[in-house]
Design an enzyme around this catalytic site. Sequence first.
Site, mmCIF file in Angstrom:
data_model
loop_
_atom_site.group_PDB
_atom_site.id
_atom_site.type_symbol
_atom_site.label_atom_id
_atom_site.label_comp_id
_atom_site.label_asym_id
_atom_site.label_seq_id
_atom_site.Cartn_x
_atom_site.Cartn_y
_atom_site.Cartn_z
ATOM 1 N N LYS A 2 -41.234 23.472 -12.113
ATOM 2 C CA LYS A 2 -42.171 22.934 -13.101
ATOM 3 C C LYS A 2 -41.718 23.355 -14.496
ATOM 4 O O LYS A 2 -41.241 24.481 -14.687
ATOM 5 C CB LYS A 2 -43.572 23.464 -12.782
ATOM 6 N N SER A 30 -51.977 20.084 -12.198
ATOM 7 C CA SER A 30 -50.998 19.748 -13.214
ATOM 8 C C SER A 30 -49.555 19.704 -12.704
ATOM 9 O O SER A 30 -48.654 19.288 -13.433
ATOM 10 C CB SER A 30 -51.083 20.787 -14.350
ATOM 11 N N SER A 38 -53.764 23.574 -9.309
ATOM 12 C CA SER A 38 -52.713 22.708 -9.844
ATOM 13 C C SER A 38 -51.526 22.494 -8.920
ATOM 14 O O SER A 38 -50.684 21.643 -9.203
ATOM 15 C CB SER A 38 -52.207 23.262 -11.183
#
Length: 507
Positions: free
Chosen positions: A61, A140, A164
């Site tokens: 990420k 996310s 997330s």
Amino acid sequence: MSLLREAEKCIANQRSHAALNAFITTVQHLGPLREQVRDAELRRESGRSKSEVDGRLIAFKDNICTRDFPTTCASGILAKFTSPFNATVVEQLSEAGAIVAGKTNLDEFGMGSHCLNSCFGPVKNQRQCQEGRILSAGGSSGGSAVSVATDQCYAALGTDTGGSVRLPAAYTGTVGFKPSYGLVSRWGVVAYANSLDTVGILAKNASTARDVFRIVNRHDPRDPTNLSPRSRSRIASHLQQPALLSRMTSSLRIGVPIEYNISELSPSVRRAWALSIAFLREQGHTIHPVSLPTTKLALSAYYVLAPAEASSNLAKYDGIRYGSRCNSPDSGGQPESYLYAKTRGDGFGLEVKRRILLGAFSLSADAINNYFIQAQRVRRLVQHDFNAVFRAEQPISPSRQKGDTELKSKQAEVDVLICPTAPSCPPQLADLVETDSIFSSLNAYTNDVFTVPASLAGLPAASVPVRVNCRDEGSSDADLAGIQIIGQYGDDELVLKVSESLEGKIF
């Protein structure tokens, strides 16, 4: 499949699935990557493989620092930032032979539930509804989830603050695992909310997630929130108790939280939950209803605590110490605002600015007692609720408070909990974009209702995909629902064991 062929397939998939926008940055020079894979292939053939991930592509990420790739957090204010060092988890996986596949898209600074809040554009789910419209990938860590679901990498790391990693896993049909808070180093991870942020793992199956977890589950003296060797030894000794050790080979006591059976639960997710419970019962496990009474307050507490920490963490992005700089004055035209107000106003997205303001308000002198302090009390109550229902004590602070004991005497002690990951199947991106931004944000917040409690308590939790008929929600391929397994602090291996038995089941 050979490692080189597997890597070539991942690279080809990155190109063919570029429209999904899962990656922000990928490997540009493939020659060195192929050499690394060939070296790993030779190690494997000679029996000297470093680990299960040796020679495999792992995505990260884009809020996890990497020396060879930019780290933007999907924010305009960090659009030009490249870290001078690797995060600890990047170092650990690289030492184990893993190869960085690239940096994945996310909601800006990890703030969002649908990967819409990115300066690089939204992430699109690989699944489509009947009308061919694009579905939300969740957030996310939506880019990490989609990259795994479409075989653009072997596995991916994300961050889980309030769900997330688990929510995107539920939406994309992957396994998303959030370890116990403090087991995995956060050093080199751009902070959103320090007391909640946890590096999580996205993979095709629980076995792969376990392999990655065992590599990154190590002490790191550079991270003050990382568990010390003494605490890790205490957890290991605690789990060696005969009553707890036997759980890995015998039937389990599985709890069903009654407060999670909310009216807003979609029929398909409710069916997946019920059939998953029935399957586990058929496997010889016993099912017990349990009560987590503070659940109804957890979401509100989270959206006080997380923005409060974010408002502090993001204060450093001012164009002077960190971040891109805007050299034009703001509307006030005051010289002191040249490198601050305009930079932050232009650099941050709407959702980030909304949460900074919310956090600043909850920490203000007039509001801190009514909001922040009350939210901290709710967080402690959430932890007490979980301690009261689990058979295993919390190994780091095992002494039960009076409230824990009273609650525990009234209900069954269980080994793990089972509940939905999200209240519904993934919504359409168009519906999220067309909705008024304020109401859209509020609706997005409610998607975390089942994932936030485990985050507040720092517990291990995994989302696993099960197949059900979701066509009542207008999707021809929305036959996957996420089911969440939650364990007591330190029971990460047990959570993965139960997840492995459930993943991919067709009901």
